[in-house]
Write a protein that holds these residues in place. Structure first.
Motif, PDB file in Angstrom:
ATOM      1  N   ALA A  26     -38.218   1.128  24.167  1.00 46.01           N
ATOM      2  CA  ALA A  26     -39.101   2.218  24.590  1.00 46.01           C
ATOM      3  C   ALA A  26     -38.518   3.572  24.193  1.00 46.01           C
ATOM      4  CB  ALA A  26     -39.332   2.146  26.098  1.00 46.01           C
ATOM      5  N   ALA A  27     -37.216   3.743  24.353  1.00 47.80           N
ATOM      6  CA  ALA A  27     -36.573   5.008  23.994  1.00 47.80           C
ATOM      7  C   ALA A  27     -36.613   5.244  22.484  1.00 47.80           C
ATOM      8  CB  ALA A  27     -35.136   5.019  24.502  1.00 47.80           C
ATOM      9  N   VAL A  28     -36.390   4.213  21.707  1.00 53.49           N
ATOM     10  CA  VAL A  28     -36.444   4.344  20.239  1.00 53.49           C
ATOM     11  C   VAL A  28     -37.877   4.628  19.787  1.00 53.49           C
ATOM     12  CG1 VAL A  28     -36.170   3.081  18.065  1.00 53.49           C
ATOM     13  CG2 VAL A  28     -34.365   3.004  19.793  1.00 53.49           C
ATOM     14  N   ALA A  29     -38.840   3.958  20.395  1.00 54.92           N
ATOM     15  CA  ALA A  29     -40.243   4.203  20.048  1.00 54.92           C
ATOM     16  C   ALA A  29     -40.597   5.666  20.283  1.00 54.92           C
ATOM     17  CB  ALA A  29     -41.155   3.290  20.862  1.00 54.92           C
ATOM     18  N   GLU A  30     -40.078   6.231  21.368  1.00 55.83           N
ATOM     19  CA  GLU A  30     -40.332   7.635  21.677  1.00 55.83           C
ATOM     20  C   GLU A  30     -39.754   8.539  20.585  1.00 55.83           C
ATOM     21  OE1 GLU A  30     -38.226   9.727  25.026  1.00 55.83           O
ATOM     22  OE2 GLU A  30     -40.257   9.592  25.869  1.00 55.83           O
ATOM     23  N   GLN A  31     -38.610   8.155  20.027  1.00 54.70           N
ATOM     24  CA  GLN A  31     -37.990   8.950  18.956  1.00 54.70           C
ATOM     25  C   GLN A  31     -38.800   8.924  17.668  1.00 54.70           C
ATOM     26  OE1 GLN A  31     -35.247  10.944  19.221  1.00 54.70           O
ATOM     27  NE2 GLN A  31     -35.483  10.459  21.388  1.00 54.70           N
ATOM     28  N   PHE A  32     -39.676   7.918  17.542  1.00 55.94           N
ATOM     29  CA  PHE A  32     -40.479   7.797  16.323  1.00 55.94           C
ATOM     30  C   PHE A  32     -41.960   8.051  16.583  1.00 55.94           C
ATOM     31  CE2 PHE A  32     -36.571   5.764  15.077  1.00 55.94           C
ATOM     32  CZ  PHE A  32     -36.400   6.195  13.776  1.00 55.94           C
ATOM     33  N   ASP A  54     -48.062   9.044  20.197  1.00 59.91           N
ATOM     34  CA  ASP A  54     -48.014  10.235  21.050  1.00 59.91           C
ATOM     35  C   ASP A  54     -48.626  11.390  20.260  1.00 59.91           C
ATOM     36  OD1 ASP A  54     -47.384  12.376  22.685  1.00 59.91           O
ATOM     37  OD2 ASP A  54     -45.363  11.635  23.132  1.00 59.91           O
ATOM     38  N   PRO A  55     -49.755  11.942  20.732  1.00 58.08           N
ATOM     39  CA  PRO A  55     -50.455  12.978  19.949  1.00 58.08           C
ATOM     40  C   PRO A  55     -49.854  14.378  20.063  1.00 58.08           C
ATOM     41  CG  PRO A  55     -51.662  12.542  21.957  1.00 58.08           C
ATOM     42  CD  PRO A  55     -50.500  11.575  21.934  1.00 58.08           C
ATOM     43  N   ARG A  56     -48.887  14.573  20.920  1.00 57.83           N
ATOM     44  CA  ARG A  56     -48.327  15.906  21.115  1.00 57.83           C
ATOM     45  C   ARG A  56     -47.601  16.382  19.853  1.00 57.83           C
ATOM     46  NH1 ARG A  56     -44.493  15.390  25.821  1.00 57.83           N
ATOM     47  NH2 ARG A  56     -44.115  13.426  24.760  1.00 57.83           N
ATOM     48  N   PRO A  57     -47.718  17.673  19.519  1.00 59.61           N
ATOM     49  CA  PRO A  57     -47.071  18.196  18.300  1.00 59.61           C
ATOM     50  C   PRO A  57     -45.557  17.984  18.294  1.00 59.61           C
ATOM     51  CG  PRO A  57     -48.589  19.816  19.220  1.00 59.61           C
ATOM     52  CD  PRO A  57     -48.532  18.694  20.197  1.00 59.61           C
ATOM     53  N   ARG A  65     -38.794  14.147  11.846  1.00 60.41           N
ATOM     54  CA  ARG A  65     -37.365  14.445  11.735  1.00 60.41           C
ATOM     55  C   ARG A  65     -36.544  13.155  11.739  1.00 60.41           C
ATOM     56  NH1 ARG A  65     -37.477  18.022  15.551  1.00 60.41           N
ATOM     57  NH2 ARG A  65     -36.765  16.623  17.193  1.00 60.41           N
ATOM     58  N   ASN A  66     -36.886  12.214  12.622  1.00 60.33           N
ATOM     59  CA  ASN A  66     -36.129  10.960  12.701  1.00 60.33           C
ATOM     60  C   ASN A  66     -36.422  10.025  11.528  1.00 60.33           C
ATOM     61  OD1 ASN A  66     -34.506  11.354  14.974  1.00 60.33           O
ATOM     62  ND2 ASN A  66     -36.229  10.967  16.332  1.00 60.33           N
ATOM     63  N   ARG A  67     -37.622  10.088  10.987  1.00 62.10           N
ATOM     64  CA  ARG A  67     -37.905   9.267   9.790  1.00 62.10           C
ATOM     65  C   ARG A  67     -37.077   9.729   8.603  1.00 62.10           C
ATOM     66  NH1 ARG A  67     -43.416   9.756  11.502  1.00 62.10           N
ATOM     67  NH2 ARG A  67     -43.989   7.875  12.631  1.00 62.10           N
ATOM     68  N   VAL A  68     -36.850  11.041   8.520  1.00 57.83           N
ATOM     69  CA  VAL A  68     -36.018  11.581   7.437  1.00 57.83           C
ATOM     70  C   VAL A  68     -34.547  11.237   7.687  1.00 57.83           C
ATOM     71  CG1 VAL A  68     -35.194  13.733   6.384  1.00 57.83           C
ATOM     72  CG2 VAL A  68     -37.632  13.413   6.851  1.00 57.83           C
ATOM     73  N   ARG A  69     -34.086  11.417   8.928  1.00 59.23           N
ATOM     74  CA  ARG A  69     -32.677  11.152   9.260  1.00 59.23           C
ATOM     75  C   ARG A  69     -32.326   9.671   9.228  1.00 59.23           C
ATOM     76  NH1 ARG A  69     -31.262  14.221  14.714  1.00 59.23           N
ATOM     77  NH2 ARG A  69     -31.928  16.273  14.087  1.00 59.23           N
TER      78      ARG A  69
END
Length: 192
Positions: A26-32, A54-57, A65-69
């Protein structure tokens, strides 16, 4: 899970073994860019987690950012670190969702009925097996009292755990809501 999330659709994850691994997912999903929505216990298949985009900007920015990192995260590569407090919060949310109170009440009453019937059957079988009716009734009554005590003890432990999780979630700013089915849950203020 992250490969499924690349499509931008709601995602279900099944067959995860431990509470820690559920919370970590759940925490990792939130990061992505995904938000945890619920956990349901599937009878023999174990728990099932549900996530939605998550639709929030700020969630979209964090995901980019995490997909790039972490470009190899979806193929088993490195994942973003998860702070211990975030992991503990997800553990509390998932545990609270898994321990549905209405289901618990129904299961407890069913258990009381089943144990009472089993103790009555024990008393009858002992009485028919040559034991005096008084001794058979006494054995059945002692067995019933012992089983009820254990059941009540287990229910009290479950209630204390549930109260502990509720306190953690309330302290973190979650609000208690009741679904149409009567199931109580704690949701973040940003839940849509």
């Amino acid at each position: 899970m992250l490969r499924k999330m690349a499509g931008g659709q709601p995602v279900e994850v099944e067959k995860v073994a431990t509470l820690r691994s559920l919370a970590l997912m759940a925490a990792v999903a939130e990061q992505f860019g995904y938000a945890y929505t619920d956990t349901r216990q599937r009878h023999r298949n174990g728990p099932q987690l549900f996530f939605v985009p998550d639709p929030r900007p700020q969630a979209r920015e964090r995901a980019e950012r995490n997909r790039v990192r972490y470009p190899d995260a979806s193929t088993g590569g490195a994942l973003p670190p998860v702070p211990a407090d975030v992991l503990d919060l997800f553990k509390a949310r998932i545990s609270y969702d898994l321990e549905g109170w209405n289901d618990d009440k129904q299961r407890t009453w069913l258990l009381y009925v089943v144990l009472t019937v089993l103790c009555a059957i024990l008393g009858v079988r002992l009485g028919l097996g040559g034991t005096s009716p008084t001794a058979a009734a006494a054995v059945a009554a002692v067995a019933w009292a012992a089983l009820m005590s254990v059941t009540l003890f287990l229910v009290s432990i479950r209630r204390r755990r549930r109260a502990k999780f509720a306190a953690i979630l309330e302290a973190a700013g979650f609000t208690q809501t009741t679904e149409q089915s009567g199931r109580e849950r704690y949701l973040p203020l940003t839940y849509q």
